[in-house]
Write an enzyme that holds these catalytic residues in place. Structure first.
Site, PDB file in Angstrom:
ATOM      1  N   LEU A 127       0.836  -1.191   0.134  1.00 37.80           N
ATOM      2  CA  LEU A 127       0.137   0.030  -0.037  1.00 37.80           C
ATOM      3  C   LEU A 127       0.820   1.137  -0.106  1.00 37.80           C
ATOM      4  CD1 LEU A 127      -2.640   1.713   0.215  1.00 37.80           C
ATOM      5  CD2 LEU A 127      -2.700   1.086   2.817  1.00 37.80           C
ATOM      6  N   ASP A 146      13.371   3.479  13.401  1.00 36.18           N
ATOM      7  CA  ASP A 146      13.156   2.294  14.281  1.00 36.18           C
ATOM      8  C   ASP A 146      11.507   2.789  14.652  1.00 36.18           C
ATOM      9  OD1 ASP A 146      12.734   0.603  16.255  1.00 36.18           O
ATOM     10  OD2 ASP A 146      14.399   1.056  17.391  1.00 36.18           O
ATOM     11  N   TYR A 198      -3.662 -11.300  15.506  1.00 31.33           N
ATOM     12  CA  TYR A 198      -3.535 -10.261  14.387  1.00 31.33           C
ATOM     13  C   TYR A 198      -4.911  -8.989  14.469  1.00 31.33           C
ATOM     14  CZ  TYR A 198      -3.862  -7.687  10.157  1.00 31.33           C
ATOM     15  OH  TYR A 198      -3.988  -6.700   8.937  1.00 31.33           O
TER      16      TYR A 198
END
Length: 294
Positions: A19, A43, A132
């Site tokens: 995306l 990071d 998830y």
């Protein structure tokens, strides 16, 4: 409607993501100054360095396309999934608030349990069935609880598009090598073309949208129907046989039905998303011919 031309956008995941890369391209077409970043550039779990980066760049918009998306692996790596899908968005909300810029965060159909038989709206009860989905929902909740209002959360699903391997790309490669394929037929969702998702997201921004929106192509498909249509469009001689989910056991539970309702998007932007079949043809006839996939 606001004019976004000349605005500055940081796209987290904008260099390499399925995306993110397309989103960067579409933002540039709307004359938005883009700063695409990969996880090699920063990071995501170091708030200090990210804060310094934002101080230097002073963006008007931050797009977060970074997530822990290995759905099955997440069942064994809950902590890693939680860090990227929950802790990181919460950090971004704090940073966006301190910089007074808009945060656009992408979420998933996996926040639902799939027990409905009509498209899910933004206000339907959530009930994720996997680590998830659970960590992505927690990320949404952290954003909403942050006390910062200038946040747009976009739930999307079943992404395909240029530049990076995805379900359709893999299926077409298999189909060229085999006489028949077996594909799951009892999971239905909303296939979504990343260039369309990017355009509809930009339309929401122009209309100063906030809160949660479903953004997918219209229509629904099973994985089997999606594969069959892709193979047919590509004129490959390969039969697609439907099989139940039980034929391919996975660690993480998938929602059996996760079609998303986009009427809120239409209400705010006037856009009715085009059917996924049309988008699929664009992908196969244009993108796959013109772009090398990673």
């Amino acid at each position: 409607m606001i004019d976004l031309a000349g605005k500055k956008a940081i796209i987290l995941g904008g260099r390499t993501g399925l995306l993110g890369r397309t989103l960067t391209e579409k933002l540039q077409e709307h004359d938005i100054v883009t700063i695409p970043l990969s996880r090699n550039d920063f990071d995501p779990l170091n708030e200090e360095s990210l804060s310094a980066l934002l101080e230097r760049k002073k963006p008007d918009l931050i797009f977060n396309t970074i997530a822990y998306t290995k759905v099955d692996q997440a069942e064994d790596e809950e902590n890693k999934a939680h860090l990227l899908n929950t802790t990181f968005p919460a950090m971004l909300a704090r940073l966006a608030k301190s910089q007074n810029c808009k945060l656009i965060h992408f979420s998933t159909d996996f926040v639902f349990d799939g027990k409905k038989d009509s498209p899910y709206t933004e206000t339907d009860p959530t009930n994720p069935q996997s680590v998830y989905g659970d960590t992505k929902l927690s990320g949404e909740e952290k954003l909403l609880e942050s006390g910062y209002e200038n946040i747009l959360i976009i739930r999307t699903a079943w992404l395909f598009g240029p530049y990076k391997t995805n379900f359709i790309h893999k299926i077409l490669n298999f189909a060229r090598e085999r006489e028949n394929l077996t594909v799951v037929h009892d999971q239905s969702g909303s296939p979504t073309y990343t260039p369309d998702l990017a355009e509809y997201t930009i339309a929401l921004l122009k209309n100063e949208a906030k809160g949660i929106f479903n953004v997918v192509n219209s229509g629904k498909a099973s994985w089997c129907e999606l594969a069959d249509e892709a193979i047919s469009c590509s004129a490959i001689n390969c039969r697609v046989d439907p099989v139940p989910t039980s034929a391919y056991p996975t660690k993480a539970k998938r929602p059996p039905y996760s079609v998303l309702d986009t009427s809120k998007l239409t209400e705010v932007t006037g856009i009715t998303p085009r059917p996924w079949v049309q988008a699929l043809r664009d992908y196969i006839y244009n993108d796959l011919k013109n772009h090398l996939e990673d």
